[in-house]
Design a protein around this motif. Structure first.
Motif, short mmCIF file in Angstrom:
data_model
loop_
_atom_site.label_atom_id
_atom_site.label_comp_id
_atom_site.label_asym_id
_atom_site.label_seq_id
_atom_site.Cartn_x
_atom_site.Cartn_y
_atom_site.Cartn_z
N MET A 153 0.88 -1.17 0.00
CA MET A 153 0.00 0.00 0.00
C MET A 153 0.92 1.22 0.00
N SER A 154 0.75 2.08 -1.01
CA SER A 154 1.60 3.27 -1.12
C SER A 154 1.25 4.28 -0.03
N GLU A 155 1.91 5.38 -0.09
CA GLU A 155 1.63 6.44 0.88
C GLU A 155 0.16 6.82 0.80
N ALA A 196 0.22 -12.24 -11.30
CA ALA A 196 -0.45 -12.86 -10.15
C ALA A 196 -1.10 -11.80 -9.27
N SER A 197 -1.10 -10.56 -9.74
CA SER A 197 -1.56 -9.45 -8.89
C SER A 197 -2.58 -8.57 -9.60
N ILE A 198 -3.14 -7.69 -8.80
CA ILE A 198 -3.99 -6.63 -9.32
C ILE A 198 -3.61 -5.37 -8.53
N THR A 199 -3.42 -4.27 -9.24
CA THR A 199 -3.07 -3.01 -8.61
C THR A 199 -4.28 -2.09 -8.67
N LEU A 200 -4.62 -1.53 -7.51
CA LEU A 200 -5.80 -0.68 -7.36
C LEU A 200 -5.40 0.69 -6.87
N LYS A 201 -6.30 1.65 -7.05
CA LYS A 201 -6.19 2.91 -6.33
C LYS A 201 -7.51 3.13 -5.62
N CYS A 202 -7.49 3.97 -4.60
CA CYS A 202 -8.67 4.12 -3.75
C CYS A 202 -8.87 5.58 -3.37
N GLU A 203 -10.13 5.94 -3.29
CA GLU A 203 -10.52 7.25 -2.76
C GLU A 203 -11.69 7.01 -1.82
N VAL A 204 -11.64 7.66 -0.67
CA VAL A 204 -12.75 7.63 0.26
C VAL A 204 -13.27 9.05 0.36
N LYS A 238 -1.78 3.54 -4.80
CA LYS A 238 -1.38 2.21 -5.25
C LYS A 238 -1.54 1.18 -4.14
N ILE A 239 -2.38 0.19 -4.42
CA ILE A 239 -2.57 -0.94 -3.52
C ILE A 239 -2.41 -2.19 -4.36
N VAL A 240 -1.43 -3.01 -4.02
CA VAL A 240 -1.15 -4.23 -4.79
C VAL A 240 -1.67 -5.42 -3.99
N MET A 241 -2.55 -6.17 -4.63
CA MET A 241 -3.12 -7.39 -4.05
C MET A 241 -2.60 -8.57 -4.88
#
Length: 130
Positions: free
Chosen positions: A51-53, A78-86, A100-103
């Motif tokens: 999980m990035s900054e 083998a991964s998926i990279t996401l970004k998130c906003e709340v 950047k969130i790598v699962m």
């Protein structure tokens, strides 16, 4: 960005300043990213690798309703990279962003398991006409 989940800020979610505790929010983000990734990769053994900054832009108060948005940035082998906003559901004010969130999907031995995915799929499309 698609906003998938809403949370109602309750007294147990607050810090000593009586605003949303950042650790609780990160827990919700991690859980939402895990659920999203498990469904996309069709692998229940999907874990958070990175999980990035994080960037707190505003806060939330008791009684506020927030929503968690996730967008796929890319698929790895083998991964998926996401970004998130709340954001605050009522005011649309951004509370936090994570670029950047790598699962990673794992096999039965806990090693990365290639998934062969290249784009977002919706469960309804996998089921076909039934």
């Amino acid at each position: 960005m698609r906003f998938h989940t809403r949370k109602w800020i309750k007294p147990q979610d607050l810090n000593p300043n009586r605003t949303l505790f950042g650790g609780r929010l990160l827990e919700w983000i991690d859980e939402e990213c895990a659920l999203y990734s498990i469904i996309q990769l069709e692998n229940p053994k999907t874990v958070t690798k990175y999980m990035s900054e994080i960037d707190f832009k505003s806060s939330a108060n008791e009684g506020d309703i927030i929503e968690i948005g996730i967008e796929v940035v890319k698929f790895g082998s083998a991964s998926i990279t996401l970004k998130c906003e709340v954001r605050n559901k009522m005011t649309r004010e951004t509370i936090i962003t994570v670029d950047k969130i790598v699962m990673v999907g794992l096999d039965e031995n806990g090693k990365p398991k290639p998934h062969g995915k290249t784009q977002v799929e919706f469960v309804k499309d996998r089921l076909g006409d039934k």
